[in-house]
Write an enzyme that holds these catalytic residues in place. Structure first.
Site, short mmCIF file in Angstrom:
data_model
loop_
_atom_site.label_atom_id
_atom_site.label_comp_id
_atom_site.label_asym_id
_atom_site.label_seq_id
_atom_site.Cartn_x
_atom_site.Cartn_y
_atom_site.Cartn_z
CB CYS A 257 53.51 25.38 45.55
SG CYS A 257 52.90 26.04 47.12
CG HIS A 305 52.86 29.61 44.49
ND1 HIS A 305 52.15 28.47 44.25
CD2 HIS A 305 53.82 29.68 43.52
CE1 HIS A 305 52.64 27.86 43.17
NE2 HIS A 305 53.67 28.57 42.72
CG HIS A 317 55.72 27.13 39.79
ND1 HIS A 317 54.54 27.80 40.04
CD2 HIS A 317 55.91 27.22 38.44
CE1 HIS A 317 54.05 28.29 38.91
NE2 HIS A 317 54.85 27.96 37.93
#
Length: 341
Positions: A257, A305, A317
């Site tokens: 990520c 994240h 993402h």
């Protein structure tokens, strides 16, 4: 890496479903590591999917710790190299000073004898001599100045060598941490894979379909990017849609990520930190209601994240292993912050 298989209908619904790691869940997840590969935990496929989600979340947190340790190791390697270089230059300075004093000794020998002070200096134990400042009175002003410089140079050299040794020791500890985090991630992912393999084929297929085709959603409407650099970063992130999630990777063929957002901004000439936690503070924080394409959206209370906002309530993402880089609603998980680099 946490699964985002059922995002909310509204891109800005901060109440979207997310599996939170509780003490009980942590105990259950730990127990999974010893579960038989084909075992189906109590509760059926739904419980298995929930456990897989938790394992992916835990693996993502360990991945970010791995990334942080890796970034620190890179910094330490550079610091060690600089300390060694300074030490080498310091040794060269000392050698030149000793050569100068050696020339003085040679001249004295030829004229009838070596000054005892210089003899002591050149005997191989100059530190003892340098601590006896009184002998400086026996030398001329020039030689005394050289000796004073030599004493300072030797002290600096000792400090540089000590710093290099400390950095090397810290680097070894960081390497051990890297290996530990890597083992943690690999164990979590292996357990998740075993659990997915235990699901019926139809359930596995349904879970896999959560990684959508990567078709570009309607991103029209709303404010545009805040800068030309943000626009370039958005274009880079969108070009990565469809590439695989690879833990610990920051492109160009695969990403985790924070690796995706770091790589995307690097294509725009902007350097971002390696981890999602650090990226959270790599710019101005703005309200979600003012989010513009190119802003970084971090999730969960620990910012473990990160995604890039691309407009109209959507982010790009790298979600989790087995799922390619994709679009999802911005409210797919509880939002920690929105940052404008």
């Amino acid at each position: 890496m946490a699964s985002h298989r059922r995002p909310s209908a509204s891109g800005f619904d901060r109440g979207a479903r997310v599996t939170l790691l509780s003490a009980a869940a942590a105990t259950a997840a730990a127990a999974l590591g010893t579960a038989p590969a084909g075992a189906d935990p109590a509760g059926g496929p739904a419980a298995t999917r929930a456990q897989v989600d938790r394992l992916y979340e835990q693996a993502e947190k360990a991945t970010e710790r791995y990334n942080e340790a890796g970034e620190h190791a890179d910094e330490l390697r550079a610091q060690v190299a600089r300390a060694r270089d300074r030490a080498a230059r310091g040794q060269e300075d000392i050698n030149r000073m000793r050569d100068t004093l050696g020339s003085v000794a040679g001249a004295q020998y030829r004229s009838g004898g070596v000054d005892p002070a210089l003899a002591l200096l050149l005997s191989g134990d100059p530190d003892t001599y340098l601590d006896r400042a009184a002998v400086l009175d026996r030398l001329g002003d020039r030689e005394a100045a050289v000796l004073s410089d030599l004493r300072r140079a030797q002290r600096r050299l000792g400090q540089e060598r000590a710093e290099a040794a400390r950095k090397l020791s810290e680097l070894e500890r960081t390497r051990s941490a890297l290996a530990r985090h890597k083992r943690t991630v690999e164990a979590k992912l292996a357990t998740a894979e075993r659990l997915l393999a235990s699901l019926p084929a139809s359930e596995r297929a349904a879970y896999g379909r959560a990684s959508r085709s990567g078709r570009i959603p309607d991103l029209s409407g709303g404010a545009g990017p805040s800068s030309a650099r943000a626009a370039a970063a958005v274009a880079a992130a969108q070009s990565a849609v469809g590439r695989p999630y690879v833990w610990g990777a920051n492109g160009p063929s695969g990403f985790d990520c924070s690796g995706l957002t770091q790589w995307s901004y690097a294509q725009a000439g902007v350097g971002l930190p390696r981890t999602s936690q650090a990226q959270r503070y790599a710019g101005q924080q703005v309200p979600l209601s003012q989010a513009r394409p190119g802003d970084l959206v971090t999730y969960r209370s620990d910012a473990s994240h990160v995604a890039m906002y691309v407009g109209n309530g959507q982010v790009v993402h790298a979600p989790y292993p087995g799922a390619a880089v994709r679009y999802d609603p911005v409210g797919m998980m509880p939002i920690a912050s929105v940052t404008r680099p």
